[in-house]
Write a protein that holds these residues in place. Sequence first.
Motif, short mmCIF file in Angstrom:
data_model
loop_
_atom_site.label_atom_id
_atom_site.label_comp_id
_atom_site.label_asym_id
_atom_site.label_seq_id
_atom_site.Cartn_x
_atom_site.Cartn_y
_atom_site.Cartn_z
N PHE A 71 -47.50 36.25 -62.58
CA PHE A 71 -47.40 37.38 -61.66
C PHE A 71 -47.93 37.00 -60.28
N GLY A 72 -49.02 36.25 -60.25
CA GLY A 72 -49.60 35.85 -58.97
C GLY A 72 -48.65 35.03 -58.14
N ALA A 73 -48.04 34.02 -58.76
CA ALA A 73 -47.09 33.18 -58.03
C ALA A 73 -45.89 34.00 -57.56
N ALA A 74 -45.41 34.92 -58.41
CA ALA A 74 -44.26 35.75 -58.06
C ALA A 74 -44.57 36.65 -56.87
N TYR A 75 -45.72 37.31 -56.88
CA TYR A 75 -46.05 38.24 -55.81
C TYR A 75 -46.31 37.50 -54.50
N ILE A 76 -46.92 36.34 -54.58
CA ILE A 76 -47.18 35.56 -53.37
C ILE A 76 -45.87 35.06 -52.76
N LEU A 77 -44.91 34.71 -53.62
CA LEU A 77 -43.60 34.31 -53.12
C LEU A 77 -42.89 35.49 -52.46
N TYR A 78 -43.05 36.68 -53.04
CA TYR A 78 -42.51 37.89 -52.40
C TYR A 78 -43.12 38.06 -51.01
N ASP A 79 -44.41 37.87 -50.90
CA ASP A 79 -45.09 37.98 -49.61
C ASP A 79 -44.57 36.92 -48.64
N GLY A 80 -44.28 35.72 -49.17
CA GLY A 80 -43.71 34.67 -48.33
C GLY A 80 -42.34 35.05 -47.81
N GLY A 81 -41.53 35.68 -48.66
CA GLY A 81 -40.21 36.12 -48.24
C GLY A 81 -40.27 37.13 -47.10
#
Length: 411
Positions: A71-81
Amino acid sequence: MENAIIQSADQLMELMGLVILAGLIFTKISNIVKLPDVVLYILAGIILGPRLLNWINIDKYPVENQLILSFGAAYILYDGGREIDLKILNKVKLSVGMLSTVGVMISTTIVGFVAMKVFNLPLTYALLLGSVIASTDPSVLVPLFKKMNISTKLKQSIISESAFNDAAGAVITFSLLAVILGGEFSLGESLLELVTSIIGGLAIGATIGYMTHLLTDEKQKWGIFKDYATELVLVSVVGSYLISNHFGFSGFMAVFIMGMFCGNKKIFKFWIPEESFQSHLRFKEVLTVILRMMIFILLGTHLQFDTLIANLGSTLIVVGALIFVARPISVLACVLIDKKAEWTWKQIIYLMWVRETGVIPAALAGMLVTSGVLHSDIISSVTFATIMVTLTFQASTAGILAHFLKLDVGK
């Protein structure tokens, strides 16, 4: 059964409490000693982990550990997007696409060759090591560039590459693993899998991103959740990741694309109420900080000191080959053909230097260790050494190099 469930819930709360508390303490230490916070988080994990205090042992929290990492990696990637401007990305799309695919293959090959020589590994295992550490890390790069005033084109190219190359790194890793476990390697099938993974994740992320904003748009009749943008986005991040993974696509690609929709609302003519928008921004910033703490502290608990120390010299040679040989060659091979991007040599030099390693390589290395793959102890140790070196050596000097090259101003 009931006692086991209660115990599991208590373990999750215990893990989260310990990690967040440690994160807060080491964030303050980071501010004092002027080192990147993620380096201090990994140090905290080493101290709290089984090799020292043994307060956090992943063998005790296997499900909780995987939940936080995924979940952490997914949400941080969302923030990157969210940080990506589509108008700027369009200008450098060839460079980003090449770096995210061909660049990963070049790095895998060069690092694999060096690892084969210095560790005396079979070629397939050496290439497996190379593929694990070939991708870069948006969870480090996104917060890093938020603090820097460098060229928008350069900033967004690096962040976009770090999101897109995760899929390539994972596909190459799993293809090599299939060969090692007795399967047959097919270049055509591997390339098809890579393209399918990327396009599938892109399609799902775009679809869910569009639907999310349609349901939160204050000017649309469908905007029934306009006052609950934060909650709906959270569901959409989880949904994008899980649906993509279910169909064998890149979940990380999906959440990144979904984040791009959030960051480019005006292009798609979406309008979210200002109060709801500000509430979402505050929630996102706090959650991202907590997730970064948790991810890197947990990664620090995985470190195997004995293997790392026993192979320290060989490990540093491999890491050096990645930084000073593989990355520069990859960048030159991928960006010089992109005439539309109009890269300057100063920008190319900066692209060569900034390639921090983090969450996704560590997750791949952890998977190999858990699966009992031969030589996974060496792969894991090299992965953590790469993380530590790139975060301390490269991330901490990224701002200095940008200033030296006069890239820290302008758009």
